[in-house]
Scaffold this motif. Structure first.
Motif, mmCIF file in Angstrom:
data_model
loop_
_atom_site.group_PDB
_atom_site.id
_atom_site.type_symbol
_atom_site.label_atom_id
_atom_site.label_comp_id
_atom_site.label_asym_id
_atom_site.label_seq_id
_atom_site.Cartn_x
_atom_site.Cartn_y
_atom_site.Cartn_z
ATOM 1 N N ALA A 10 0.833 -1.201 0.000
ATOM 2 C CA ALA A 10 0.000 0.000 0.000
ATOM 3 C C ALA A 10 0.873 1.259 0.000
ATOM 4 C CB ALA A 10 -0.943 -0.004 1.195
ATOM 5 N N ALA A 11 1.970 1.231 0.747
ATOM 6 C CA ALA A 11 2.878 2.388 0.766
ATOM 7 C C ALA A 11 3.520 2.592 -0.608
ATOM 8 C CB ALA A 11 3.953 2.192 1.830
ATOM 9 N N ILE A 12 3.931 1.511 -1.250
ATOM 10 C CA ILE A 12 4.503 1.610 -2.597
ATOM 11 C C ILE A 12 3.461 2.171 -3.561
ATOM 12 C CG2 ILE A 12 5.391 0.269 -4.555
ATOM 13 C CD1 ILE A 12 6.631 -1.647 -2.446
ATOM 14 N N THR A 13 2.228 1.694 -3.440
ATOM 15 C CA THR A 13 1.142 2.177 -4.298
ATOM 16 C C THR A 13 0.871 3.653 -4.048
ATOM 17 O OG1 THR A 13 0.159 -0.028 -4.259
ATOM 18 C CG2 THR A 13 -1.246 1.781 -4.981
ATOM 19 N N PHE A 14 0.862 4.059 -2.796
ATOM 20 C CA PHE A 14 0.630 5.462 -2.439
ATOM 21 C C PHE A 14 1.688 6.371 -3.066
ATOM 22 C CE2 PHE A 14 1.406 9.061 0.410
ATOM 23 C CZ PHE A 14 0.158 9.667 0.368
ATOM 24 N N PHE A 15 2.954 5.984 -2.946
ATOM 25 C CA PHE A 15 4.026 6.805 -3.502
ATOM 26 C C PHE A 15 3.991 6.823 -5.029
ATOM 27 C CE2 PHE A 15 6.023 5.936 0.712
ATOM 28 C CZ PHE A 15 5.967 7.242 1.165
ATOM 29 N N ALA A 16 3.649 5.686 -5.649
ATOM 30 C CA ALA A 16 3.535 5.646 -7.106
ATOM 31 C C ALA A 16 2.368 6.510 -7.579
ATOM 32 C CB ALA A 16 3.359 4.205 -7.586
ATOM 33 N N ALA A 17 1.255 6.457 -6.863
ATOM 34 C CA ALA A 17 0.090 7.268 -7.222
ATOM 35 C C ALA A 17 0.415 8.754 -7.105
ATOM 36 C CB ALA A 17 -1.104 6.908 -6.341
ATOM 37 N N PHE A 29 -3.747 -2.378 -8.701
ATOM 38 C CA PHE A 29 -3.641 -3.686 -9.351
ATOM 39 C C PHE A 29 -2.252 -3.909 -9.935
ATOM 40 C CE2 PHE A 29 -3.833 -5.953 -13.451
ATOM 41 C CZ PHE A 29 -4.051 -7.230 -12.969
ATOM 42 N N PHE A 30 -1.712 -2.904 -10.590
ATOM 43 C CA PHE A 30 -0.431 -3.060 -11.271
ATOM 44 C C PHE A 30 0.731 -3.202 -10.277
ATOM 45 C CE2 PHE A 30 -3.263 -0.775 -14.160
ATOM 46 C CZ PHE A 30 -3.303 -1.700 -15.190
ATOM 47 N N ILE A 31 0.677 -2.454 -9.189
ATOM 48 C CA ILE A 31 1.695 -2.610 -8.146
ATOM 49 C C ILE A 31 1.573 -3.988 -7.497
ATOM 50 C CG2 ILE A 31 2.526 -1.726 -5.924
ATOM 51 C CD1 ILE A 31 3.159 0.143 -8.235
ATOM 52 N N GLY A 32 0.340 -4.432 -7.255
ATOM 53 C CA GLY A 32 0.115 -5.767 -6.701
ATOM 54 C C GLY A 32 0.632 -6.857 -7.615
ATOM 55 N N LEU A 33 0.441 -6.704 -8.919
ATOM 56 C CA LEU A 33 0.930 -7.679 -9.884
ATOM 57 C C LEU A 33 2.456 -7.725 -9.884
ATOM 58 C CD1 LEU A 33 0.258 -9.679 -12.174
ATOM 59 C CD2 LEU A 33 0.330 -7.732 -13.738
ATOM 60 N N ALA A 34 3.084 -6.571 -9.897
ATOM 61 C CA ALA A 34 4.547 -6.513 -9.883
ATOM 62 C C ALA A 34 5.114 -7.131 -8.604
ATOM 63 C CB ALA A 34 5.013 -5.064 -10.024
ATOM 64 N N CYS A 35 4.527 -6.800 -7.461
ATOM 65 C CA CYS A 35 5.002 -7.358 -6.186
ATOM 66 C C CYS A 35 4.804 -8.868 -6.133
ATOM 67 C CB CYS A 35 4.295 -6.689 -5.011
ATOM 68 S SG CYS A 35 4.788 -4.982 -4.752
ATOM 69 N N THR A 36 3.689 -9.353 -6.657
ATOM 70 C CA THR A 36 3.426 -10.793 -6.663
ATOM 71 C C THR A 36 4.449 -11.529 -7.513
ATOM 72 O OG1 THR A 36 1.068 -10.410 -6.324
ATOM 73 C CG2 THR A 36 1.696 -12.556 -7.188
ATOM 74 N N ILE A 37 4.777 -10.979 -8.672
ATOM 75 C CA ILE A 37 5.773 -11.611 -9.542
ATOM 76 C C ILE A 37 7.143 -11.619 -8.869
ATOM 77 C CG2 ILE A 37 7.041 -11.318 -11.717
ATOM 78 C CD1 ILE A 37 4.350 -10.347 -12.920
ATOM 79 N N ILE A 38 7.510 -10.522 -8.243
ATOM 80 C CA ILE A 38 8.813 -10.450 -7.562
ATOM 81 C C ILE A 38 8.872 -11.429 -6.401
ATOM 82 C CG2 ILE A 38 10.272 -8.947 -6.139
ATOM 83 C CD1 ILE A 38 9.348 -6.632 -8.017
ATOM 84 N N ILE A 39 7.818 -11.482 -5.600
ATOM 85 C CA ILE A 39 7.782 -12.409 -4.461
ATOM 86 C C ILE A 39 7.808 -13.853 -4.945
ATOM 87 C CG2 ILE A 39 6.349 -13.244 -2.551
ATOM 88 C CD1 ILE A 39 5.483 -10.282 -2.179
ATOM 89 N N TYR A 40 7.088 -14.141 -6.025
ATOM 90 C CA TYR A 40 7.082 -15.493 -6.593
ATOM 91 C C TYR A 40 8.487 -15.898 -7.021
ATOM 92 C CZ TYR A 40 6.032 -19.319 -9.801
ATOM 93 O OH TYR A 40 6.008 -20.534 -10.442
ATOM 94 N N TYR A 41 9.201 -14.995 -7.683
ATOM 95 C CA TYR A 41 10.550 -15.299 -8.158
ATOM 96 C C TYR A 41 11.502 -15.574 -6.992
ATOM 97 C CZ TYR A 41 15.051 -14.898 -10.441
ATOM 98 O OH TYR A 41 16.314 -15.146 -10.885
ATOM 99 N N PHE A 42 11.426 -14.751 -5.951
ATOM 100 C CA PHE A 42 12.373 -14.898 -4.852
ATOM 101 C C PHE A 42 11.973 -15.955 -3.832
ATOM 102 C CE2 PHE A 42 13.756 -10.706 -6.359
ATOM 103 C CZ PHE A 42 15.110 -10.975 -6.492
ATOM 104 N N SER A 43 10.740 -16.468 -3.891
ATOM 105 C CA SER A 43 10.347 -17.513 -2.950
ATOM 106 C C SER A 43 10.370 -18.898 -3.592
ATOM 107 C CB SER A 43 8.965 -17.231 -2.368
ATOM 108 O OG SER A 43 7.990 -17.241 -3.385
ATOM 109 N N SER A 44 10.916 -18.999 -4.790
ATOM 110 C CA SER A 44 11.036 -20.299 -5.441
ATOM 111 C C SER A 44 12.507 -20.670 -5.553
ATOM 112 C CB SER A 44 10.390 -20.257 -6.826
ATOM 113 O OG SER A 44 11.029 -19.309 -7.641
ATOM 114 N N SER A 45 12.738 -21.943 -5.795
ATOM 115 C CA SER A 45 14.110 -22.402 -5.972
ATOM 116 C C SER A 45 14.144 -23.435 -7.085
ATOM 117 C CB SER A 45 14.650 -23.003 -4.670
ATOM 118 O OG SER A 45 13.919 -24.165 -4.328
ATOM 119 N N GLY A 46 15.333 -23.613 -7.634
ATOM 120 C CA GLY A 46 15.469 -24.570 -8.725
ATOM 121 C C GLY A 46 14.975 -23.993 -10.025
ATOM 122 N N GLY A 47 14.724 -24.864 -10.973
ATOM 123 C CA GLY A 47 14.187 -24.424 -12.250
ATOM 124 C C GLY A 47 15.217 -23.770 -13.136
#
Length: 105
Positions: A10-17, A29-47
């Motif tokens: 929410a703070a990131i969204t506030f500053f971007a807005a 929505f767009f900040i949430g999508l970006a954060c979800t992709i980043i969290i997904y990348y850093f919380s996975s291993s292998g591949g």
């Protein structure tokens, strides 16, 4: 942990807005999508990223390391980010459909 994650997004969204002079719900929505992709990348291993590192190591040292399978570790931070993304998507759909009036009305 869920509350902290949502507060950070929410703070990131506030500053971007504020930076782009748009409403909070327009970029949520767009900040949430970006954060979800980043969290997904850093919380996975292998591949694929593990294979790239393994190939670099093999080229530099000649040491062969067996590839790791892709494993995604779903936790409370990722769940909170998904929740923020879904709320942002709902608000964005309501904004686009005209249920939430445009700014200035």
């Amino acid at each position: 942990m869920i509350t902290v994650t949502i507060a950070i997004e929410a703070a990131i969204t506030f500053f971007a807005a504020n930076k782009f002079s748009v409403r909070f719900i327009e970029v949520m929505f767009f900040i949430g999508l970006a954060c979800t992709i980043i969290i997904y990348y850093f919380s996975s291993s292998g591949g694929r990223s593990s294979e790239i590192r393994s190939t670099q190591l093999r080229g530099e040292t000649g040491y062969f390391q067996k590839s790791e399978p892709f494993v995604f570790k779903r936790g409370p931070v990722f769940n909170a980010s998904i929740l923020y993304l879904l709320i942002g998507l709902l608000l964005f759909i309501l904004l686009i459909s005209g249920v939430i009036p445009p700014a200035g009305n």
